[in-house]
Design a protein around this motif. Structure first.
Motif, PDB file in Angstrom:
ATOM      1  N   ASN A 199       9.696  46.911 -65.986  1.00 13.50           N
ATOM      2  CA  ASN A 199       9.182  45.940 -65.009  1.00 13.50           C
ATOM      3  C   ASN A 199       9.943  44.621 -65.010  1.00 13.50           C
ATOM      4  O   ASN A 199       9.983  43.920 -63.999  1.00 13.50           O
ATOM      5  N   GLY A 228       4.793  51.936 -62.821  1.00 13.39           N
ATOM      6  CA  GLY A 228       5.383  50.618 -62.587  1.00 13.39           C
ATOM      7  C   GLY A 228       6.800  50.787 -62.063  1.00 13.39           C
ATOM      8  O   GLY A 228       7.043  51.610 -61.177  1.00 13.39           O
ATOM      9  N   SER A 229       7.749  50.055 -62.635  1.00 15.33           N
ATOM     10  CA  SER A 229       9.148  50.259 -62.246  1.00 15.33           C
ATOM     11  C   SER A 229       9.792  51.366 -63.053  1.00 15.33           C
ATOM     12  O   SER A 229      11.009  51.486 -63.098  1.00 15.33           O
ATOM     13  N   SER A 277       5.579  45.006 -59.483  1.00 18.70           N
ATOM     14  CA  SER A 277       5.915  45.457 -60.838  1.00 18.70           C
ATOM     15  C   SER A 277       6.478  44.297 -61.653  1.00 18.70           C
ATOM     16  O   SER A 277       6.248  44.204 -62.856  1.00 18.70           O
ATOM     17  N   SER A 287       1.267  49.463 -66.551  1.00 15.04           N
ATOM     18  CA  SER A 287       2.146  49.844 -65.442  1.00 15.04           C
ATOM     19  C   SER A 287       1.530  50.828 -64.451  1.00 15.04           C
ATOM     20  O   SER A 287       1.849  50.802 -63.270  1.00 15.04           O
ATOM     21  N   LEU A 290       0.009  50.102 -60.765  1.00 11.16           N
ATOM     22  CA  LEU A 290       0.801  49.685 -59.596  1.00 11.16           C
ATOM     23  C   LEU A 290       0.285  50.232 -58.267  1.00 11.16           C
ATOM     24  O   LEU A 290      -0.044  49.475 -57.361  1.00 11.16           O
TER      25      LEU A 290
END
Lengths: 336, 292
Positions: A199, A228-229, A277, A287, A290
């Motif tokens: 993130n 998340g990312s 994120s 995460s 999201l």
């Protein structure tokens, strides 16, 4: 052949479940699993994103039952072994017994970083079933080093063979990782692992820090397909760690091919660091919130970032997806 | 009216909190507190308040069994079976606050008196007491195909028993969502949150109903049920309004406790002990009426 410097564990088919809204198909699992096996990955994880039994209205219903997915993955592997995630409070011991019948060879029992004592019976069962048994301390950024050490010792006392420092919020910076892994290295006898999220674009740097501090299990996902990312990108990690002089035991071209020829084709969106994120990493939010936050923001007409900042302030822990909708509703009500 | 004499086994969080609830029940009289650690806070408090204190567990209680008419078990699922066998053989009514689930489930606003003829009544779990009334509130309006509950409690309010029994918690709660809540299939999730200051117990109920378009009736039924729970847990509240999304209904709740033994954030302890005291009090009244 040189022995591996560490185990590189791929979580695409478990952490990626969040990004895929828990809609993996048997064919996607089979192709990815075959690719991971041929590239030389030792262990990879297959489960609902929230672990065994995670299929729910709270987190998202699985499109295909996870036992079918675990079985499909185990079936195509010649060397790789399938891991499953189990979060006590969500999954139960029977779920693990079923997963073992479907072919799982490793279990990672996950708790919030301060709550390891709910996992004693599940870790004991993992050992009893002959699994490689791992304790997974989630949201590790939320506790000071001494607490992480104390909780890791509990996991070890229950029989865990590996204990993970898990940066579920993608909040940690390399010096935090170094500090926590080094402290564990000094105080526990079992192996140490690290699981990162990207993130704040720190996943790779954190992974390098973890390995240099003594971690011998590190997680990644192909094309960073995770909550998340996403996680440390597996194929990039292979390249970076080889250049640093480690032996990953993974074939770079083959792992790149699974990432780009198979996983990239079924991804629903690229794993970018978006505003949301970034805020997760910045304010320490789990995460996998999201996509739920996006849905709640839309439903109640509020800014995603406001929801995330409030969740961070409330010190939400993993699994509290219901709180996202509650917070969004409260923000909307306060506005009128 | 002659009051029923109460024994409590287990001098931990639940047992001690329950003692204060018994003191406020008009048909019950606190008599004996049973523990295994003479130094425990619960036994000290019981002794200070003038009750008989037994420090060698069920064995000690069986030697003074004439001091009790009804016994609450607040130990653990593993210990409960033996306790229940001994007590029911001695002709005592047993109210089980562990997730052992030997006896039928009782959730006061749903089936308060349904199993009064049985010797052993089970109180499900804290998460079950907080959420099953809501599942029932929905299922009495429209059939519920599936209901799932998520209970989030402060880490400090989850004692060693709860932690060692976490699988029993989810299994027992899921079963009671079906048997008492009326859902065709049930699932339960529990989350411990260590935030400081500790968080108030939160519960969420998600249900999949078989028929859309009954929103007004469902909301009215939920509000009525909330009022019924508030008669014994005044801090039981809806957060926001129930949400509807196709066939999915989501209800958000918080449970603030009375703060008897544990601070008010631990609504999970409070709703369990308040429900158990409510059941025993009603049972005592019925038994008294039957004798009269």
């Amino acid at each position: 052949m040189k022995s591996r410097s560490f185990e590189l564990l791929d979580v695409t088919l478990r952490d990626g479940s969040h990004a895929m809204k828990h809609a993996f198909t048997v064919e996607q699992i089979r192709q990815t699993a075959r690719g991971l096996d041929q590239a030389g990955i030792g262990y990879f994880e297959v489960s609902h994103g929230d672990g065994l039994g995670g299929s729910s209205l709270q987190y998202g219903l699985s499109k295909v039952q996870e036992l079918q997915l675990i079985e499909a993955a185990a079936d195509v592997c010649e060397n790789s072994k399938v891991s499953v995630l189990l979060i006590p409070g969500i999954g139960i011991k029977e779920d693990l017994q079923d997963a073992v019948k479907a072919g799982a060879k490793m279990v990672r029992v996950a708790t919030h970083v301060t709550e390891a004592d709910v996992a004693a019976q599940h870790i004991a069962l993992g050992r009893e079933l002959g699994l490689k048994t791992v304790g997974f301390l989630m949201m590790a950024h939320m506790a000071p080093v001494e607490k992480v050490v104390e909780q890791a010792k509990l996991f070890e006392s229950y029989g865990a063979e590996v204990v993970y420092v898990t940066d579920s919020a993608g909040y940690m910076l390399p010096q935090d990782v170094t500090e926590k892994i080094a402290a564990l290295k000094q105080s526990i006898g079992c192996e140490i692992g690290f699981h990162g999220h990207n993130n704040l674009s720190m996943a790779m740097a954190n992974t390098v820090a973890a390995v240099e501090a003594g971690a011998t299990y590190i997680d990644g996902s192909l094309r960073a397909l995770g909550a998340g990312s996403g996680n440390t990108q597996t194929e990039v990690m292979v390249a970076v760690l080889e250049r640093l002089g480690f032996n990953t035991g993974v074939d770079l071209y083959k792992i790149m091919d699974v990432a780009n020829e198979i996983v990239a084709k079924f991804m629903q969106r690229p794993q970018e660091i978006t505003g949301s994120s970034l805020i997760m990493g910045y304010s320490g939010v789990y995460s996998s919130f999201l996509l739920h936050t996006q849905a709640a923001a839309q439903k109640f007409g509020v800014d995603e970032r406001d929801i995330l900042v409030e969740l961070g302030r409330l010190k939400a822990v993993g699994g509290q997806e219901d709180l996202i909708y509650d917070v969004a509703q409260q923000i909307a009500l306060a506005r009128v | 009216m002659k009051k029923l004499k109460v024994g409590i086994i287990g001098s931990g969080n639940i047992g001690t909190d329950l003692m204060y609830k018994i003191e406020r029940s008009d048909a019950l009289e606190m008599s004996v507190m049973v523990g295994i650690d003479p130094e425990s806070e619960g036994l000290k408090r019981a002794a200070d308040r003038g009750y008989v204190v037994i420090t060698n567990g069920i064995e000690g209680l069986m030697e003074h069994i004439e001091l009790v008419d009804i016994v609450f078990d607040a130990t653990s699922a593993y210990a409960h079976k033996n306790h229940s066998d001994l007590l029911t053989a001695a002709g005592k009514k047993v109210i089980d606050l562990t997730p052992a689930a030997i006896g039928p489930f009782t959730v006061p606003p749903v089936n308060l008196t349904e199993h009064f003829e049985k010797d052993n009544l089970n109180m499900v779990t804290c998460g079950g007491q907080a959420t099953i009334p809501m599942v029932k509130a929905i299922s009495r309006v429209v059939p519920v195909e599936y209901a799932e509950i998520v209970a989030t409690v402060a880490s400090k309010s989850a004692g060693p028993g709860t932690r060692a029994n976490i699988d029993e918690f989810t299994r027992t709660t899921a079963k009671a969502i079906e048997q008492v809540g009326g859902a065709k299939k049930g699932k339960a999730i529990i989350i411990l949150n260590p935030a400081e200051p500790p968080i108030i117990m939160r519960d969420t109920v998600h249900a999949l109903v078989e028929e859309e378009g009954k929103e007004e009736e469902i909301i009215a039924s939920i509000e009525k049920m909330v009022e019924e729970v508030q008669t014994y847990v005044p801090g039981y509240r809806l957060r926001g309004v129930p949400q509807f999304d196709g066939r999915k209904v989501s209800v958000f709740l918080e449970v603030e406790g009375a703060g008897d033994f544990f601070p008010p954030y631990s609504g999970n302890l409070d709703i369990m002990t308040a429900a158990a005291a409510r059941v025993a009090n009603e049972l005592a009244k019925q038994l008294a009426a039957a004798k009269a």
